[in-house]
Design a protein around this motif. Structure first.
Motif, PDB file in Angstrom:
ATOM      1  N   LEU A 129       6.663  -9.916  -1.381  1.00 33.69           N
ATOM      2  CA  LEU A 129       6.920  -9.407   0.217  1.00 33.69           C
ATOM      3  C   LEU A 129       5.190  -9.124   0.134  1.00 33.69           C
ATOM      4  O   LEU A 129       4.422  -8.808  -0.512  1.00 33.69           O
ATOM      5  N   ASP A 130       4.718  -9.124   1.678  1.00 36.91           N
ATOM      6  CA  ASP A 130       3.406  -8.635   2.141  1.00 36.91           C
ATOM      7  C   ASP A 130       3.091  -7.246   1.400  1.00 36.91           C
ATOM      8  O   ASP A 130       1.826  -7.210   1.055  1.00 36.91           O
ATOM      9  N   ILE A 131       3.881  -6.198   1.563  1.00 34.30           N
ATOM     10  CA  ILE A 131       3.642  -5.019   1.200  1.00 34.30           C
ATOM     11  C   ILE A 131       3.537  -5.091  -0.358  1.00 34.30           C
ATOM     12  O   ILE A 131       2.775  -3.780  -0.955  1.00 34.30           O
ATOM     13  N   PRO A 141       6.647  -4.355  11.997  1.00 31.27           N
ATOM     14  CA  PRO A 141       5.530  -4.030  11.340  1.00 31.27           C
ATOM     15  C   PRO A 141       4.856  -2.346  11.670  1.00 31.27           C
ATOM     16  O   PRO A 141       4.430  -1.914  10.594  1.00 31.27           O
ATOM     17  N   PHE A 142       5.246  -1.993  12.731  1.00 32.32           N
ATOM     18  CA  PHE A 142       5.100  -0.634  13.010  1.00 32.32           C
ATOM     19  C   PHE A 142       5.824   0.522  12.335  1.00 32.32           C
ATOM     20  O   PHE A 142       5.232   1.489  11.727  1.00 32.32           O
ATOM     21  N   ILE A 143       7.151   0.033  12.225  1.00 31.76           N
ATOM     22  CA  ILE A 143       8.038   0.835  11.149  1.00 31.76           C
ATOM     23  C   ILE A 143       7.433   0.940   9.938  1.00 31.76           C
ATOM     24  O   ILE A 143       7.498   1.811   9.014  1.00 31.76           O
ATOM     25  N   GLN A 144       7.143  -0.349   9.191  1.00 32.99           N
ATOM     26  CA  GLN A 144       6.640  -0.535   8.008  1.00 32.99           C
ATOM     27  C   GLN A 144       5.549   0.406   7.302  1.00 32.99           C
ATOM     28  O   GLN A 144       5.145   0.880   6.645  1.00 32.99           O
ATOM     29  N   LYS A 145       4.471   0.375   8.662  1.00 35.43           N
ATOM     30  CA  LYS A 145       3.226   1.195   8.446  1.00 35.43           C
ATOM     31  C   LYS A 145       3.426   2.608   8.539  1.00 35.43           C
ATOM     32  O   LYS A 145       3.067   3.196   7.534  1.00 35.43           O
ATOM     33  N   LYS A 146       4.556   3.092   9.213  1.00 33.34           N
ATOM     34  CA  LYS A 146       5.095   4.491   9.257  1.00 33.34           C
ATOM     35  C   LYS A 146       5.511   4.777   7.844  1.00 33.34           C
ATOM     36  O   LYS A 146       5.377   5.895   7.387  1.00 33.34           O
ATOM     37  N   GLN A 147       6.474   3.971   7.437  1.00 33.41           N
ATOM     38  CA  GLN A 147       7.127   4.302   5.964  1.00 33.41           C
ATOM     39  C   GLN A 147       6.245   4.097   4.926  1.00 33.41           C
ATOM     40  O   GLN A 147       6.387   4.896   4.134  1.00 33.41           O
ATOM     41  N   TYR A 148       5.425   2.829   4.914  1.00 31.06           N
ATOM     42  CA  TYR A 148       4.607   2.996   3.584  1.00 31.06           C
ATOM     43  C   TYR A 148       2.873   3.201   3.620  1.00 31.06           C
ATOM     44  O   TYR A 148       2.656   3.050   2.580  1.00 31.06           O
ATOM     45  N   GLY A 149       2.773   3.523   5.014  1.00 33.23           N
ATOM     46  CA  GLY A 149       1.356   3.906   5.192  1.00 33.23           C
ATOM     47  C   GLY A 149       0.240   2.363   5.015  1.00 33.23           C
ATOM     48  O   GLY A 149      -0.617   2.660   4.834  1.00 33.23           O
TER      49      GLY A 149
END
Length: 567
Positions: A128-130, A165-173
């Motif tokens: 995954l990208d993250i 992507p916004f949810i991902q940023k909030k969840q993983y920073g």
């Protein structure tokens, strides 16, 4: 033992011996795409993919591996993904390209990942990208030459793909942006266009390895279990025979058990493809999301682990959801408490039974019957078709009489080829085709097997042999206990003493004294825990197996620190 008494109680629908395909595992996907091209193969968070599309994407992926990355037969390619369409595409694409799949846990640290990549000699990894920054750091220390990157959003429907992507940023920073250049490749670019030409390597299912499945590492360094195409084909065929009331092309499978775990990979992913099921994928277990998904998508088959069923049963809103579509569940990875089995069957109206297996057996060797045979409490069931099992003495290796405890050994076409690059360790567990499981158990007169514990988990306190599973069954019957595990911790007088680690249900309050009084009603004094520790959660593997060893190591660390303090 030689008479195989369990065959006398097999339902007439389950043959004692089966016919197995002589084709490689990837042929299942090609066959499903030909027979059911427009049938939904995967439902993922609102977006659906047909068998035709799944096959074409896997074919494009395989072609790219060969033409662009130079992958040849038996090269190892790692998959480091949760349950997503990309995980299925990658798996079958690697096999189509002639490669060997290396399943990798997305939760691995850099150190764990580096160890596995070095040990397997993997040339490429899809992730995954993250996870890209973590994977990038281990490349210099390994043989990895390429990273193939995908994102959860890539296979989401509109507008979820824009919002994610916004949810991902909030969840993983973090938000990771990766370009399709150099040794970094984007899956979205790879699968574009029409299916491309492919070099079809000759595969010998009996000998050629399809998968390196790494053991959990709870008993030392993780070992790469070599599973051949025949191993996986046979175990999948056995599982299909066991589900004789399930109809090919008509079932839907809830895919929560991680595919990077051998149980989820065989009994959920490969079996779904063989039976042309619709796979309803969830990238991680969340009780509320799962309840909503079951009500909306109406899965009929639900392989899982005890912690998953426990999580659903104890969700405060569980009664608001209709789970009646589920007709068959085989629980694996850990012992299934009887209370959990009964409650889940009441809620769904379906059948939940305990099975047994291990990575070295692809993984299933035993299961209880789902239908037409009276249930036996506390048993792991009987051996699968074409599978033999015995109980051997731990003292002299001789077969034990009915009802006597010894080591469970198993034999069948699903048993591994051996451990990757570890001939000595292979010799320790494989003898004349028999796999020595390290699990202690016994068999009854009908041929039902019972696991009393891992050989390494057995507690020896004051000269008594104590089996943690027996204690845990009692603890799980307490109305306030959500999860429990018993372990033997060092004791200067008794050698070891029994300690129970307990997670209570929300809103419950129980003291150690109350638990002790309860346990002693149902257990002999020497078996009852002497110590209790209440926790908010217990350490687990990704598939939900409680890590008893980690708790024991914690206790040893505490004792060591205390001795240093008082030195």
């Amino acid at each position: 033992m030689e008479s195989k008494p369990w065959l006398d109680i097999y339902p007439k629908e389950i043959p004692a011996t089966l016919e197995y395909s002589s084709e490689p595992v990837q042929q299942y996907l090609e066959d499903a795409a030909k027979r059911f091209p427009e049938k939904i193969a995967i439902h993922f968070m609102g977006k659906e993919h047909t068998y035709k599309k799944l096959y074409e994407d896997a074919l494009n992926f395989a072609s790219y591996l060969q033409e662009t990355l130079g992958i040849e037969k038996d090269d190892r390619i790692a998959i480091m993904l949760p349950n997503t369409p990309q995980a299925v595409i990658s798996y079958f694409g690697i096999l189509m390209a002639g490669g060997i799949v290396v399943q990798t846990n997305p939760l691995y640290t850099e150190r764990e990942l580096e160890y596995q990549m070095k040990d397997s000699g993997a040339k490429a990894i899809i992730t995954l990208d993250i996870l890209y920054p973590r994977v990038s750091k281990v490349i210099p220390q390994t043989e990895l030459q390429h990273i193939i990157v995908t994102a959860i959003k890539d296979y989401l429907p509109f507008p979820k793909n824009l919002v994610y992507p916004f949810i991902q940023k909030k969840q993983y920073g973090i938000v990771v942006k990766v370009k399709h250049e150099g040794n970094t490749h984007l899956l979205t670019e790879i699968v574009k266009g029409s299916p491309k030409k492919l070099i079809k390597y000759s595969i010998n299912p009996e000998e050629d390895i399809a998968l390196l499945q790494y053991t959990g590492g709870t008993t030392g360094s993780p070992k790469g279990v070599m599973l051949t195409h025949k191993n996986l084909l046979s175990n999948t065929t056995m599982s299909e025979a066991w589900l004789y009331k399930a109809k090919p092309g008509e079932e839907s499978m809830l895919g929560i058990v991680p595919f990077f775990h051998v149980y989820g990979m065989t009994v959920c992913m490969i079996l779904s493809i063989k039976m042309a099921c619709k796979m309803i994928l969830l990238p991680k277990f969340d009780a509320l999301t799962t309840l909503k998904t079951i009500q909306k998508q109406r899965p009929t088959l639900f392989p899982g682990a005890p912690t998953i069923y426990i999580g659903l049963l104890n969700h405060p809103d569980m009664k608001k959801y209709d789970l009646s579509s589920i007709h068959s569940c085989i629980s694996g990875s850990a012992p299934l408490p009887i209370e959990v089995q009964q409650k889940f069957e009441e809620v769904t109206g379906g059948k939940l039974v305990e099975g047994y297996g291990l990575s070295e057996a692809s993984p299933v060797t035993h299961s209880n019957f789902l239908w037409d045979v009276e249930r036996v409490k506390g048993s792991i069931g009987v051996p699968y078709p074409d599978t033999d099992a015995m109980i051997l003495s731990m003292d002299n290796g001789e077969p034990m009489p009915v009802g006597e405890i010894g080591e469970i050994v198993v034999k069948g076409p699903q048993i591994m080829k051996g451990y990757w690059n570890r001939p000595e360790e292979t010799k320790e567990v494989l003898h004349d085709g028999w796999l020595y499981t390290g699990d202690l158990g016994y068999m009854d007169e009908q041929g039902y097997f019972y696991v009393v514990d891992r050989k390494k988990d057995m507690i020896i306190a004051g000269g008594y042999n104590i089996y943690p599973r027996e204690i845990e069954e009692v603890l799980y019957e307490h109305p306030d206990v959500l999860e429990a595990v018993a372990a033997g911790i060092p004791d200067p007088y008794r050698g070891e003493t029994v300690k129970a680690y307990i997670v209570l249900k929300e809103g419950s309050a129980v003291t150690s004294d109350e638990m002790n009084e309860y346990a002693r009603k149902y257990l002999a004094a020497y078996k009852a825990p002497r110590l209790y520790e209440f926790r908010s959660e217990l350490p687990k593997t990704a598939v939900g197996k409680i890590l008893r060893r980690m708790l024991i190591e914690e206790e040893k660390q505490k004792i060591e620190e205390e001795s240093i303090k008082h030195a």
